[in-house]
Design a protein around this motif. Structure first.
Motif, PDB file in Angstrom:
ATOM      1  N   GLN A  68      44.104  31.007  40.200  1.00  0.00           N
ATOM      2  CA  GLN A  68      44.459  30.617  38.839  1.00  0.00           C
ATOM      3  C   GLN A  68      45.962  30.665  38.587  1.00  0.00           C
ATOM      4  O   GLN A  68      46.465  30.005  37.676  1.00  0.00           O
ATOM      5  N   LEU A  71      47.491  27.131  39.328  1.00  0.00           N
ATOM      6  CA  LEU A  71      47.329  26.331  38.120  1.00  0.00           C
ATOM      7  C   LEU A  71      45.943  26.634  37.568  1.00  0.00           C
ATOM      8  O   LEU A  71      44.947  26.477  38.280  1.00  0.00           O
ATOM      9  N   ILE A  74      42.419  24.921  38.686  1.00  0.00           N
ATOM     10  CA  ILE A  74      42.666  24.136  39.901  1.00  0.00           C
ATOM     11  C   ILE A  74      41.443  24.126  40.805  1.00  0.00           C
ATOM     12  O   ILE A  74      40.634  25.061  40.803  1.00  0.00           O
ATOM     13  N   SER A  75      41.282  23.056  41.567  1.00  0.00           N
ATOM     14  CA  SER A  75      40.227  22.988  42.566  1.00  0.00           C
ATOM     15  C   SER A  75      40.402  24.114  43.578  1.00  0.00           C
ATOM     16  O   SER A  75      41.526  24.388  44.022  1.00  0.00           O
ATOM     17  N   LYS A  78      42.319  22.836  46.518  1.00  0.00           N
ATOM     18  CA  LYS A  78      43.745  22.620  46.277  1.00  0.00           C
ATOM     19  C   LYS A  78      44.521  23.921  46.395  1.00  0.00           C
ATOM     20  O   LYS A  78      45.648  23.940  46.891  1.00  0.00           O
ATOM     21  N   ALA A  79      43.915  25.042  45.960  1.00  0.00           N
ATOM     22  CA  ALA A  79      44.593  26.334  46.045  1.00  0.00           C
ATOM     23  C   ALA A  79      44.865  26.743  47.480  1.00  0.00           C
ATOM     24  O   ALA A  79      45.794  27.514  47.756  1.00  0.00           O
ATOM     25  N   TRP A  94      45.572  18.993  39.499  1.00  0.00           N
ATOM     26  CA  TRP A  94      44.485  19.957  39.704  1.00  0.00           C
ATOM     27  C   TRP A  94      43.793  19.782  41.058  1.00  0.00           C
ATOM     28  O   TRP A  94      43.042  20.644  41.476  1.00  0.00           O
ATOM     29  N   ASN A  96      41.467  17.562  41.580  1.00  0.00           N
ATOM     30  CA  ASN A  96      40.061  17.293  41.273  1.00  0.00           C
ATOM     31  C   ASN A  96      39.608  15.888  41.624  1.00  0.00           C
ATOM     32  O   ASN A  96      38.423  15.666  41.867  1.00  0.00           O
ATOM     33  N   GLN A 136      34.662  21.953  43.451  1.00  0.00           N
ATOM     34  CA  GLN A 136      35.057  21.963  42.045  1.00  0.00           C
ATOM     35  C   GLN A 136      33.945  21.490  41.117  1.00  0.00           C
ATOM     36  O   GLN A 136      34.000  21.730  39.909  1.00  0.00           O
ATOM     37  N   SER A 141      36.211  26.554  38.261  1.00  0.00           N
ATOM     38  CA  SER A 141      37.323  27.155  38.984  1.00  0.00           C
ATOM     39  C   SER A 141      37.521  28.624  38.620  1.00  0.00           C
ATOM     40  O   SER A 141      37.720  29.475  39.500  1.00  0.00           O
ATOM     41  N   THR A 773      54.435  21.955  37.669  1.00  0.00           N
ATOM     42  CA  THR A 773      54.208  21.386  38.998  1.00  0.00           C
ATOM     43  C   THR A 773      55.299  20.359  39.302  1.00  0.00           C
ATOM     44  O   THR A 773      55.845  19.731  38.393  1.00  0.00           O
TER      45      THR A 773
END
Length: 811
Positions: A68, A71, A74-75, A78-79, A94, A96, A136, A141, A773
């Motif tokens: 978190q 972001l 976020i997916s 993606k993290a 994100w 997504n 996601q 998330s 971002t």
């Protein structure tokens, strides 16, 4: 120069794992990298994020807190971009939007990895999925407890048919032991709004607790008037006692994701814009654009756009229901027996509304309206007639309508017998999926929108094809972790996997109407692999260092879809299908890993701690399959059956190195450097003339050779600042490497404030944060779509700088 700077900057941190190892977690026996309850010390105590698993493989993880921080919302995938060896790109911040996801781990793409949620298989993440759903969509998330990446080879018990290059296991958090309400509201650039709320029951008696939660997200695309939006709901119940643990989970997701088109790059395509958005809701502008009266958004006119024309709209609409029931039975103090049953239903549609004059559509429609087309499908008279048929707008709406129904079960028996930990496991799944390609009118007097399913508004004019596929998956494994001496563990085992698939085609395409096809094949294709071995060693060399080595063989079963992926069911004739079935083997890989982990407390002035890992890997990848496009320009509107070619083997060598330096409780600095060298070992031939395509020695396109990630975190009294730097090296964009895109560096950041609370207020905690971002507003190529040997590729743009403010509270 940049590479030298990266190497020099990373020399200080020459060891890999993650932004942070759990400070209180000592080296442990194999399998502790995946906790059975989906939680870790880091998650439950609020310690930092990423932990290197104590396993014979390279395993890293990131927990909810730091997901978190990247972001909010976020997916989970993606993290993972902050982890060594991972490239994850999308055109939205994100991560997504599934249409333009690009994920590579050690040279393997997204469809060559395995994915699970709390052990439940999520399929291979192909766009237009036929055997799963994205993480996601499977979990909100904020409810993700942690994500575990096995970057070389996954656990033998992972329920996946695609995990050639490792696994990504997402775990949802458990209900909290005390009653409470968590809420968060995010607002930001391009009208972004995300509202999240969760209620935890606390213990309601007999060690039973649950939570229910929901989220609503809406955000405008940064380069067109499309809104990514949707609702999600999750519920989880846990009952835990001395006999065992019962877990029930349910997820609902209803998402709409408008899509932009990728820009076509080729020598013959003179107009190559950075963005290629759709024109919705400007219907009058679309009509003027089609008439060549208005260059839309100062871009080229319709006539001059070529393959980079603008569509009216495009979107992916997905509705999912996912649930499971799991019981972990403590048979004795030394024996556990886990059983899990799950289901998944998906109803989805991909929509494109665009001009009827592009991409060979007049020729396609001439098969269905031969009296209208006459002898010249592209004549002005014919096009006018077609326009009338399709609603008088000069546009047609194409859909691919999906359905997925899956049920399955997973069982694992684990027993500790002296110095041995024996594990037996099995996985069964039955899939039923369908894909129908249809065309609808777009009424000039009542134009539709990307948020409506055309089938709910009118009957289709054309059903181009309809496919129904049934698949049975069976997998079994056995392994033994033998603690030879207290500091040395040998782990060995193997798995067997069986896939039995069949297709029937209720609606066959008219011969010639489906690019490269006469018919979709009907029949069965079964693939069985009895022996996929794994062996590894874990040595606690000191109280602070571990050494691991591992070797494992894996397989990627054939994809089973008529509409997506490298599927034999999408081949253009029964003859090709029978030849493929008799002569083509599934992709396989041998992965070899070796590395060292360390965790040390230091007393070197301000430097108080060091954690890290360095690993080397080698992969022998056999029977590499490629989709060879039947056309020289890659387009999406009129898809057709590609040629699936076995292009031989791929050899990969790489190194991941990362570390965290800690300066007391106030400051930490993480850096990860990765190098990957994946090259085709063979040429391949195409066409009746057996033309040689010179791919031997060429690098696998799409996968960067160099990656460097940096995370700097500064903590004060109730204040935290974080900067994340991400360098992605050059990527080749064709199989023969004649085209490439340059590397680039992006920077993102966060500042968070814990608001002071006093008195008898309702809130227990209150935090406000600002995330930015792409701070430098970098323009670059994000996802690249590779589908040709040479001369052309497609790309999606990098999202510009965006800012988001989040207010989160606990009550």
């Amino acid at each position: 120069m940049l590479r030298s700077m990266l190497l020099a900057g990373s020399a200080l941190f020459a060891v890999t794992a993650t932004p942070a190892l759990a400070a209180n977690t000592p080296p442990a026996a194999p399998r502790t990298d995946v906790a059975e309850d989906g939680q870790t010390a880091a998650e439950t105590t609020g310690e930092d994020i990423i932990v290197t698993g104590a396993a014979t493989r390279a395993v890293t993880q990131i927990t909810n807190v730091d997901i978190q921080k990247v972001l909010p919302g976020i997916s989970p995938l993606k993290a993972l971009q902050t982890l060594p060896g991972v490239t994850y790109l999308t055109a939205d911040p994100w991560g997504n939007n599934e249409q333009n996801i690009s994920l590579f781990v050690h040279g393997f793409n997204a469809q060559q990895l395995g994915y699970t949620l709390d052990g439940v298989p999520l399929g291979d993440q192909n766009y237009g999925n036929y055997n799963g759903l994205s993480p996601q969509r499977a979990a909100i998330s904020e409810n993700v407890g942690r994500v575990v990446l096995a970057s070389g080879a996954g656990d033998l018990g992972t329920a996946s048919t695609s995990n050639l290059g490792g696994t990504i296991d997402t775990f949802t958090s458990d209900p909290k032991p005390e009653f409470g309400i968590s809420a968060a509201q995010t607002v930001g650039s391009y009208e972004a709004m995300r509202s999240y709320v969760r209620l935890d029951s606390g213990d309601i008696g007999q060690n039973t607790r649950f939570y229910v939660s929901g989220v609503r997200q809406r955000a405008r695309a940064w380069d067109f008037e499309g809104y990514q939006k949707g609702w999600q709901a999750n519920a989880k119940l846990v009952h835990d006692d001395a006999t065992g643990k019962l877990t029930a989970y349910f997820a609902y997701s209803d998402k709409a994701e408008p899509n932009e088109d990728a820009t076509v790059v080729s020598a013959t395509q003179t107009y190559q814009p950075y963005i290629r958005p759709f024109l919705y809701p400007n219907f009058k502008g679309m009509q003027a654009y089609l008439a060549n009266q208005l260059p839309y958004n100062n871009a080229a006119s319709y006539a001059a756009s070529g393959a980079n024309y603008s569509n009216y709209y495009s979107a992916a609409l997905r509705t999912d229901y996912l649930g499971y029931l799991k019981y972990d039975w403590n048979v004795t103090d030394l024996v556990t027996f886990s059983n899990q049953a799950y289901f998944h239903h998906n109803d989805g549609v991909g929509i494109v509304a665009g001009p009827i004059t592009v991409a060979g559509l007049p020729q396609l429609f001439s098969f269905y309206y031969p009296g209208v087309a006459g002898s010249s499908p592209t004549s002005a008279t014919n096009l006018a007639r077609l326009s009338t048929i399709f609603g008088g707008s000069g546009l047609a709406t194409r859909t691919t309508e999906y359905r997925i129904d899956r049920v399955g079960g997973i069982s694992t028996l684990r027993a500790e017998l002296g110095n041995h930990t024996i594990e037996l496991g099995g996985w069964y799944e039955h899939q039923s999926s369908s894909a129908y390609r249809r065309w609808y009118a777009l009424d000039v007097n009542n134009p539709s929108s990307p948020y409506e399913r055309p089938r709910d508004l009118a009957d289709p004019l054309i059903t181009q094809y309809g496919s129904e596929i049934r698949v049975t998956e069976i997998q079994a494994h056995i392994q033994d972790a033998w603690k030879i001496i207290p500091t040395l563990t040998l782990q060995a085992g193997f798995k067997s996997t069986f896939q039995h698939a069949r297709q029937r085609v209720p609606v066959q395409p008219i011969p010639g109407s489906f690019t490269g096809s006469r018919e979709l094949p009907v029949g069965r294709i079964n693939t069985d692999e009895w022996f996929l071995p794994q062996v590894g060693v874990l040595w606690d060399a000191t109280d602070h260092e571990q050494v691991f080595v591992n070797a494992q063989k894996n397989i990627r079963q054939f994809q089973t879809s008529a509409a997506a992926g490298l599927s034999p069911f999408a081949l253009g004739s029964q003859t090709l299908f029978e030849f493929f079935k008799d002569n083509t083997k599934p992709e396989t890989s041998w992965t070899y890993e070796a590395g060292i982990r360390t965790r040390r407390a230091l007393d070197l002035g301000p430097l108080t701690g060091f954690e890290g890992q360095i690993s080397y890997y080698h992969v022998d990848f056999s029977n590499r399959l490629l989709a060879i496009s039947p056309t020289t320009t890659i387009t999406a509107i009129i898809s057709g059956a590609p040629i699936i070619a076995n292009v031989g083997s791929v050899k990969t060598d790489g190194v991941d190195a990362a570390a965290t330096l800690r300066f007391g409780d106030r400051f930490s600095l993480y850096n990860a450097l990765s190098y990957n060298n994946s090259r085709y070992a063979d040429n391949y031939t195409v066409g009746a003339a057996q033309t040689v395509v010179p791919t031997a020695g060429k690098k696998v396109p799409g996968s960067p050779d160099w990656l460097n990630k940096t995370v700097a975190t500064l903590n004060g009294d109730g204040v935290e600042l974080q900067l994340i730097g991400d360098y992605i090296g050059r990527r080749y964009a064709t199989f023969t490497n004649d085209l490439k895109v340059p590397g680039y560096f992006t920077l993102s950041g966060r500042i968070g404030f814990d608001m002071p609370l006093s008195g008898e207020g309702l809130a227990k905690k209150l935090n406000v944060s600002l995330n930015v971002t792409n701070i430098t507003d970098k323009k670059a190529y994000s996802t690249i779509s590779v589908g040709a040997a040479s001369g052309t590729y497609n790309f999606f743009p990098l999202a510009p700088r965006q800012a988001f403010v989040t207010l989160s509270a606990g009550f």
